[in-house]
Motif scaffolding. Structure first.
Motif, PDB file in Angstrom:
ATOM      1  N   ARG A 124       0.803  -1.240   0.001  1.00  0.00           N
ATOM      2  CA  ARG A 124      -0.059  -0.111  -0.020  1.00  0.00           C
ATOM      3  C   ARG A 124       0.946   1.332   0.034  1.00  0.00           C
ATOM      4  NH1 ARG A 124      -2.898   2.676   4.230  1.00  0.00           N
ATOM      5  NH2 ARG A 124      -2.112   1.262   5.865  1.00  0.00           N
ATOM      6  N   ARG A 125       1.964   1.216   0.789  1.00  0.00           N
ATOM      7  CA  ARG A 125       3.132   2.215   0.643  1.00  0.00           C
ATOM      8  C   ARG A 125       4.236   2.015  -0.399  1.00  0.00           C
ATOM      9  NH1 ARG A 125      -0.644   4.924   1.912  1.00  0.00           N
ATOM     10  NH2 ARG A 125      -1.372   5.598   4.100  1.00  0.00           N
ATOM     11  N   GLY A 126       4.026   0.849  -1.159  1.00  0.00           N
ATOM     12  CA  GLY A 126       5.181   0.897  -1.987  1.00  0.00           C
ATOM     13  C   GLY A 126       6.346   0.154  -1.411  1.00  0.00           C
ATOM     14  N   LEU A 127       7.508   0.093  -2.009  1.00  0.00           N
ATOM     15  CA  LEU A 127       8.658  -0.481  -1.318  1.00  0.00           C
ATOM     16  C   LEU A 127       9.858   0.265  -1.485  1.00  0.00           C
ATOM     17  CD1 LEU A 127       9.500  -3.104   0.039  1.00  0.00           C
ATOM     18  CD2 LEU A 127      10.202  -4.032  -2.022  1.00  0.00           C
ATOM     19  N   LYS A 128      10.452   0.590  -0.575  1.00  0.00           N
ATOM     20  CA  LYS A 128      11.741   1.345  -0.389  1.00  0.00           C
ATOM     21  C   LYS A 128      11.288   2.998  -1.065  1.00  0.00           C
ATOM     22  CE  LYS A 128      14.808  -2.342  -0.001  1.00  0.00           C
ATOM     23  NZ  LYS A 128      16.053  -3.245  -0.378  1.00  0.00           N
ATOM     24  N   GLY A 129      10.175   3.397  -1.193  1.00  0.00           N
ATOM     25  CA  GLY A 129       9.802   4.676  -1.616  1.00  0.00           C
ATOM     26  C   GLY A 129       9.425   4.440  -3.205  1.00  0.00           C
ATOM     27  N   VAL A 130       9.326   3.272  -3.497  1.00  0.00           N
ATOM     28  CA  VAL A 130       8.935   3.016  -4.920  1.00  0.00           C
ATOM     29  C   VAL A 130       7.415   2.414  -4.899  1.00  0.00           C
ATOM     30  CG1 VAL A 130       9.373   1.928  -7.148  1.00  0.00           C
ATOM     31  CG2 VAL A 130      11.319   2.787  -5.846  1.00  0.00           C
ATOM     32  N   GLY A 131       6.439   3.115  -5.938  1.00  0.00           N
ATOM     33  CA  GLY A 131       5.230   2.473  -5.999  1.00  0.00           C
ATOM     34  C   GLY A 131       4.317   2.706  -4.866  1.00  0.00           C
ATOM     35  N   GLY A 132       3.188   1.922  -4.743  1.00  0.00           N
ATOM     36  CA  GLY A 132       2.208   2.098  -3.717  1.00  0.00           C
ATOM     37  C   GLY A 132       1.021   3.158  -4.119  1.00  0.00           C
ATOM     38  N   TYR A 133       0.367   3.197  -3.204  1.00  0.00           N
ATOM     39  CA  TYR A 133      -0.874   4.228  -3.436  1.00  0.00           C
ATOM     40  C   TYR A 133      -0.493   5.527  -2.880  1.00  0.00           C
ATOM     41  CZ  TYR A 133      -3.644   0.366  -5.014  1.00  0.00           C
ATOM     42  OH  TYR A 133      -4.220  -0.883  -5.564  1.00  0.00           O
ATOM     43  N   SER A 134      -1.304   6.766  -3.113  1.00  0.00           N
ATOM     44  CA  SER A 134      -0.942   7.970  -2.457  1.00  0.00           C
ATOM     45  C   SER A 134      -1.350   7.927  -1.205  1.00  0.00           C
ATOM     46  CB  SER A 134      -1.779   9.071  -3.478  1.00  0.00           C
ATOM     47  OG  SER A 134      -3.105   8.965  -3.097  1.00  0.00           O
ATOM     48  N   LYS A 135      -1.078   9.303  -0.562  1.00  0.00           N
ATOM     49  CA  LYS A 135      -1.280   9.132   0.796  1.00  0.00           C
ATOM     50  C   LYS A 135      -2.671   9.446   1.264  1.00  0.00           C
ATOM     51  CE  LYS A 135       3.287  11.198   2.056  1.00  0.00           C
ATOM     52  NZ  LYS A 135       3.931  12.373   2.782  1.00  0.00           N
ATOM     53  N   GLU A 136      -3.655   9.827   0.149  1.00  0.00           N
ATOM     54  CA  GLU A 136      -4.949   9.887   0.207  1.00  0.00           C
ATOM     55  C   GLU A 136      -5.831   8.658   0.206  1.00  0.00           C
ATOM     56  OE1 GLU A 136      -3.147  11.897  -1.669  1.00  0.00           O
ATOM     57  OE2 GLU A 136      -3.092  13.557  -0.364  1.00  0.00           O
ATOM     58  N   PHE A 137      -4.969   7.689   0.045  1.00  0.00           N
ATOM     59  CA  PHE A 137      -5.653   6.488  -0.465  1.00  0.00           C
ATOM     60  C   PHE A 137      -6.322   6.013   1.166  1.00  0.00           C
ATOM     61  CE2 PHE A 137      -5.683   1.478  -0.024  1.00  0.00           C
ATOM     62  CZ  PHE A 137      -6.837   1.334  -1.133  1.00  0.00           C
ATOM     63  N   ASN A 138      -7.654   5.831   1.209  1.00  0.00           N
ATOM     64  CA  ASN A 138      -8.289   5.357   2.362  1.00  0.00           C
ATOM     65  C   ASN A 138      -8.950   3.975   2.174  1.00  0.00           C
ATOM     66  OD1 ASN A 138      -9.727   5.325   4.924  1.00  0.00           O
ATOM     67  ND2 ASN A 138     -10.825   7.274   4.216  1.00  0.00           N
ATOM     68  N   MET A 139      -8.681   3.301   3.099  1.00  0.00           N
ATOM     69  CA  MET A 139      -9.197   1.874   2.903  1.00  0.00           C
ATOM     70  C   MET A 139     -10.568   1.725   3.292  1.00  0.00           C
ATOM     71  SD  MET A 139      -6.122  -1.054   4.073  1.00  0.00           S
ATOM     72  CE  MET A 139      -6.118  -0.654   5.624  1.00  0.00           C
ATOM     73  N   ALA A 140     -11.059   2.596   3.868  1.00  0.00           N
ATOM     74  CA  ALA A 140     -12.437   2.730   4.196  1.00  0.00           C
ATOM     75  C   ALA A 140     -13.466   2.877   3.199  1.00  0.00           C
ATOM     76  CB  ALA A 140     -12.770   3.696   5.524  1.00  0.00           C
ATOM     77  N   GLU A 141     -12.715   3.505   2.118  1.00  0.00           N
ATOM     78  CA  GLU A 141     -13.517   4.047   1.194  1.00  0.00           C
ATOM     79  C   GLU A 141     -13.720   2.928  -0.152  1.00  0.00           C
ATOM     80  OE1 GLU A 141     -11.716   7.400  -0.377  1.00  0.00           O
ATOM     81  OE2 GLU A 141     -12.498   8.694   1.397  1.00  0.00           O
ATOM     82  N   HIS A 142     -12.995   1.738   0.214  1.00  0.00           N
ATOM     83  CA  HIS A 142     -12.720   0.432  -0.938  1.00  0.00           C
ATOM     84  C   HIS A 142     -13.139  -0.665  -0.224  1.00  0.00           C
ATOM     85  CE1 HIS A 142     -10.572   3.107  -3.756  1.00  0.00           C
ATOM     86  NE2 HIS A 142     -10.135   3.854  -2.787  1.00  0.00           N
TER      87      HIS A 142
END
Length: 426
Positions: A124-142
């Motif tokens: 969800r936060r990527g790996l070593k600063g690469v990839g992942g979702y934005s900070k605005e990604f909210n699991m409660a909305e999905h």
């Protein structure tokens, strides 16, 4: 546009239903929105199937795949079996227990709890600063799409409609009374059967409400005396026409099985003999001595007691000409071993190849085949009149409950059918 000039199904009435309703893909699609996802409560399963925390059952509401679960706090939940990420099926088992409470999509490992809430997303936060979702990604909305869930008498129902009246109101006092008649004490599941029919779901819904065919189509009835017209019987239809219940009392006094055929139009030809006559034995276990109870709850379940068989039949529409019938057989939790053996023996009467019920699937398919290309032509449902009466007796001499089904159906679908007809799509 009046009923005479309106094309196909929009001009249907409870006594004369356009055959387009069994074949039109546009009508089938509209049914999903206006009936199954609309102003109805749909059967999801038995509470007895969700006895423990983590128990689940895969089911359907219309053609929408749904999972019903028991959470750790004992509450029952239901959610659409469609991952919020890519739409993949999340739960791939018919039933079971998810001890850790997590349902994980195999595709990208999105994980949900028993309530349908999203609780885990890999990287969800990527790996070593690469990839992942934005900070605005909210699991409660999905989270997964959830249904409202309510129970009555051991039956679990769900609805997509946030404003529909409570389940008790949808069922009404008469139907609640008869559900309680069968679910008079805690039950235990004995087994399942799944039946597939090359026919429209409404044909089976009609069939379950049609007492007219009972002693005519099902030759086992008159041949072996399970049911004959002189037995006390009655039918009840809810005000909207949605729901129906039939009851037939056991014969009075001594039973001469050999004389039952005298009251029948037809019976099995040639020698017909049961190798084990215990199959016919009826052991009254409810004070009213009713030997047959068939209760159709709109739009998708039948509750039955035939002799000592107890079951629900869930109607699952997979297409205009594809219907699945899920039989769930049960007994009472306090049944002794001999009673359970008798119920299992009695089950030879019902189910996909039951000695009584095997012809129903064939009848559905015959009607489906016979109405191909018959759009614009209509059925004739006037046995016993052209109205819908709340109660009547004896059963087997009319199509009152079938008219009731169409009254309820058209009440929910009338505007949609008119719109489709106006667009030339029905």
């Amino acid at each position: 546009m009046n009923a005479e000039t309106m094309p196909v199904a929009a001009g249907s009435e409870p006594t004369a239903v356009d055959y387009a309703v069994y074949h039109s893909q546009a009508i089938f699609t509209a049914e999903q929105e206006n009936i199954f996802r609309g102003q109805t409560w749909c059967y999801l399963g038995l509470e007895a199937e969700l006895a423990n925390s983590g128990d689940f059952r895969s089911t359907h509401v219309g053609n929408t795949p749904v999972v019903v679960t028991r959470a750790t706090d004992g509450t029952i939940h239901a959610w659409v079996n469609r991952c919020a990420h890519k739409g993949a099926t999340v739960c791939r088992s018919l039933r079971g227990n998810q001890a850790d409470g997590a349902f994980v999509c195999v595709y990208h490992q999105w994980a949900y709890d028993a309530t349908g809430a999203l609780v885990g997303v890999p990287f969800r936060r990527g790996l070593k600063g690469v990839g992942g979702y934005s900070k605005e990604f909210n699991m409660a909305e999905h989270s997964l799409e959830r249904l409202r869930v309510e129970t009555f008498g051991g039956l679990v129902f769900g609805t997509f409609n946030p404003t529909i009246a409570p389940l008790d109101d949808f069922l009404g006092p008469v139907m609640r009374k008869y559900i309680q008649r069968v679910f008079q004490r805690p039950v235990k599941v004995l087994g399942y059967a799944r039946q597939f029919m090359a026919g429209n779901w409404k044909l089976y819904s009609e069939n379950s409400r049609d007492s007219y065919h009972g002693g005519l189509l099902h030759l086992f009835y008159p041949t072996f005396g399970i049911y004959r017209q002189s037995q006390e019987s009655a039918g009840l239809v809810s005000d909207e026409g949605y729901h129906t219940v039939f009851t037939v009392s056991k014969p009075k006094g001594d039973v001469d099985y050999g004389s039952f055929g005298d009251e029948a139009n037809r019976e099995m030809q040639g020698e017909a003999k049961l190798q084990d006559e215990r199959l016919l034995a009826f052991r009254p276990e409810i004070a009213d001595d009713v030997g047959l109870h068939i209760q159709s709850i709109f739009p998708s379940v039948v509750v039955q007691q035939i002799q000592n068989t107890l079951a629900t039949r869930q109607i699952v529409p997979h297409g205009t000409d594809k219907t699945e019938l899920v039989w769930t057989y049960f007994g009472y939790a306090d049944d002794d071993d001999e009673t359970t053996r008798h119920r299992l023996r009695n089950l030879n009467l019902v189910g996909p190849s039951g000695l009584i019920s095997m012809e129903d699937g064939e009848a559905v398919e015959l009607c489906q085949q016979g109405t191909i290309g018959a759009e614009g032509k209509r059925s004739f449902v006037e046995m016993g009149g052209d109205d819908v009466r709340p109660s009547y007796a004896p059963m087997g001499m009319d199509e009152n409950s079938v008219r009731g089904f169409w009254k309820g159906y058209l009440g929910l679908m009338g505007n949609a059918l008119a719109d489709l007809a106006a667009e030339g799509r029905a």
